[in-house]
Scaffold this motif. Sequence first.
Motif, mmCIF file in Angstrom:
data_model
loop_
_atom_site.group_PDB
_atom_site.id
_atom_site.type_symbol
_atom_site.label_atom_id
_atom_site.label_comp_id
_atom_site.label_asym_id
_atom_site.label_seq_id
_atom_site.Cartn_x
_atom_site.Cartn_y
_atom_site.Cartn_z
ATOM 1 N N LYS A 1 0.816 -1.228 -0.079
ATOM 2 C CA LYS A 1 -0.174 0.023 -0.053
ATOM 3 C C LYS A 1 0.969 1.141 -0.275
ATOM 4 O O LYS A 1 1.743 1.390 0.800
ATOM 5 C CB LYS A 1 -0.890 0.071 1.120
ATOM 6 C CG LYS A 1 -1.779 1.269 1.406
ATOM 7 C CD LYS A 1 -2.620 1.259 2.661
ATOM 8 C CE LYS A 1 -3.427 2.622 3.085
ATOM 9 N NZ LYS A 1 -4.213 2.417 3.975
ATOM 10 N N ASP B 1 -2.628 10.140 4.365
ATOM 11 C CA ASP B 1 -4.256 9.612 4.349
ATOM 12 C C ASP B 1 -4.813 10.493 5.251
ATOM 13 O O ASP B 1 -4.977 10.416 6.515
ATOM 14 C CB ASP B 1 -4.244 8.395 4.915
ATOM 15 C CG ASP B 1 -5.686 7.689 5.077
ATOM 16 O OD1 ASP B 1 -6.675 8.300 4.675
ATOM 17 O OD2 ASP B 1 -5.843 6.441 5.597
ATOM 18 N N ASP C 1 1.551 6.077 5.880
ATOM 19 C CA ASP C 1 0.484 5.078 5.401
ATOM 20 C C ASP C 1 0.883 4.432 4.021
ATOM 21 O O ASP C 1 0.203 3.484 3.438
ATOM 22 C CB ASP C 1 -0.784 5.647 5.024
ATOM 23 C CG ASP C 1 -2.187 4.961 5.137
ATOM 24 O OD1 ASP C 1 -2.039 3.766 5.812
ATOM 25 O OD2 ASP C 1 -3.306 5.299 4.628
ATOM 26 N N GLU D 1 -9.628 3.451 2.103
ATOM 27 C CA GLU D 1 -9.089 3.821 0.710
ATOM 28 C C GLU D 1 -7.950 2.732 0.393
ATOM 29 O O GLU D 1 -7.848 2.418 -0.861
ATOM 30 C CB GLU D 1 -8.543 5.312 0.549
ATOM 31 C CG GLU D 1 -7.042 5.276 1.044
ATOM 32 C CD GLU D 1 -6.822 5.219 2.650
ATOM 33 O OE1 GLU D 1 -7.967 5.205 3.165
ATOM 34 O OE2 GLU D 1 -5.708 4.892 3.216
ATOM 35 N N THR E 1 -0.996 -0.660 5.743
ATOM 36 C CA THR E 1 -1.300 -0.188 6.845
ATOM 37 C C THR E 1 -2.581 -0.130 6.794
ATOM 38 O O THR E 1 -3.342 1.098 6.611
ATOM 39 C CB THR E 1 -0.576 1.055 7.246
ATOM 40 O OG1 THR E 1 -0.646 1.851 6.064
ATOM 41 C CG2 THR E 1 0.747 0.990 7.738
HETATM 42 ZN ZN ZN Z 1 -4.924 4.315 4.904
#
Ligand code: ZN
Length: 467
Positions: free
Chosen positions: A235, A240, A258, A319, A344
């Motif tokens: 990710k 974020d 993030d 997301e 995460t």
């Molecule tokens: Zn996130």
Amino acid sequence: MQIKVSSKSREAFLRTHTHITFIEKGVERLVERDGITSLEIVVGTYEKITPRTLRTLIRSIVQSAKKHHLKKITLELPYGAFTGCHTYPEEWFWSTVAENLLLADYEHTQYKSKPKKSPLTEVLCLTANAMRATQGVTRGSIIAQSANSARDIANTTGGDMTPALLASYAKKLCTNTHTKVTVLDEKRIHALGMGGLMGVGKGSKHPPRFIIIDYDGRDAKAKKSKVGPVVFVGKGITFDTGGLQVKPGMAMYEMHMDMSGGAAVIATLHAIATLKLKKHVIGIIPAAENAISSESIRPGDVMTMMSGKTVEMLHTDAEGRVILADALHYARTYNPSLIVDVATLTGAALVAVGQHAHVILTKDRALEDKFRELGEESGDYTFPLPLWDEYTQYTKGVHADIANITPGDSRFGGTINGAAFLSHFTKGLPWVHIDMAPRMTSVPSDKLAKGATGEPTRLLVKIAECY
Ligand code: ZN
Ligand code: BES
Ligand code: ZN
């Protein structure tokens, strides 16, 4: 800090190095005798030291040496006496020593006006078996240096690490290794039909990137085999905010980290390439900023994903799973022998296990067991949660095929629901999801600098070595 190995005795270094002496009981202290200094560290008895306590012992040696401003130290660690660690071979032992020396020495100084340099420049490991120790130390040093790069990436603030900058960092780190780094920009991402990555990224003036790192260290004969590569997906949310459903108060703090999953994947590919593993491994990092603007994706908006499935954005703060879904679908093109995604993903993972384990979720019991074992061996500890078919019902959409959170916003099983969402995009593939949110930042007992841990780089390298 440099780690060296020597089969000479400590007497050869008395004038140049401070010797670390292990004592069973007492207090840590610097002792001076006949002009020769040594640092006494309390370890109890060797045989009681386990793989877990070995890691923290090594880290505390670095902390103490730095506290006493020592420049060069000698460490005499008789593997034979560490019977509690004999589950693993001597090379593992030395790799673990080197990893934890370097992880403990790391500090994030990028934003300090007067960055302090670590006083400790050399750790000399004294052992009779210098060959085996050198092999382990070489491996461990490479892995830790790469993991420390992951910490650098994750510790960099959101403004200084946009999706494009993350891609540049990956390219730069991987230069002079036998990797091929490809970066897809927003036009290519759109053309591929990645509605999830485009949707999450569209609120930011820094558009998304899709980073692919391909390392193939196999020989010509092995390259003919039909066995696909191991694919790691990380990710890469560079910041974020939560999106229009903005995160409250302090919940947004540290959300520049993030992209820790993406950082670990970049670091892993770097380590694997530096180690010259005879494997084919691919790293994929979907990168986007989850920002707030009039262009941001709205709650209720529907995205058509690369797989063709439609996803309802029921919560703009969930997301990560949306960008990962497109990346996991993309990964199919490689016919992977194993897919591991690292993210995460949920605060709920911290609620479940605290801050001492990565949560792993897979439908494959053998993989679950293997990942637990490799977690112990590498030091990136993992613990499972169930991913049974019963959980799929909570991912049903109202207006679209799937919803990114449970309609009605249940507070139960958040980590499992995140994984259940991803499972729609990994059908038929050998897949493990790692929710690394609990290990995004260090806790005091880790004996690491504050901020990013660089985990689970050690685990991912170990996985690549095994598959
Ligand atoms: Zn996130
Ligand atoms: N990046 C966060 C999860 C997170 C929280 C990681 C704290 C590390 C520390 C993720 O995008 C998120 O916001 N998840 C939501 C999901 C929810 C809306 C279903 C969460 O965990 O609250
Ligand atoms: Zn979020």
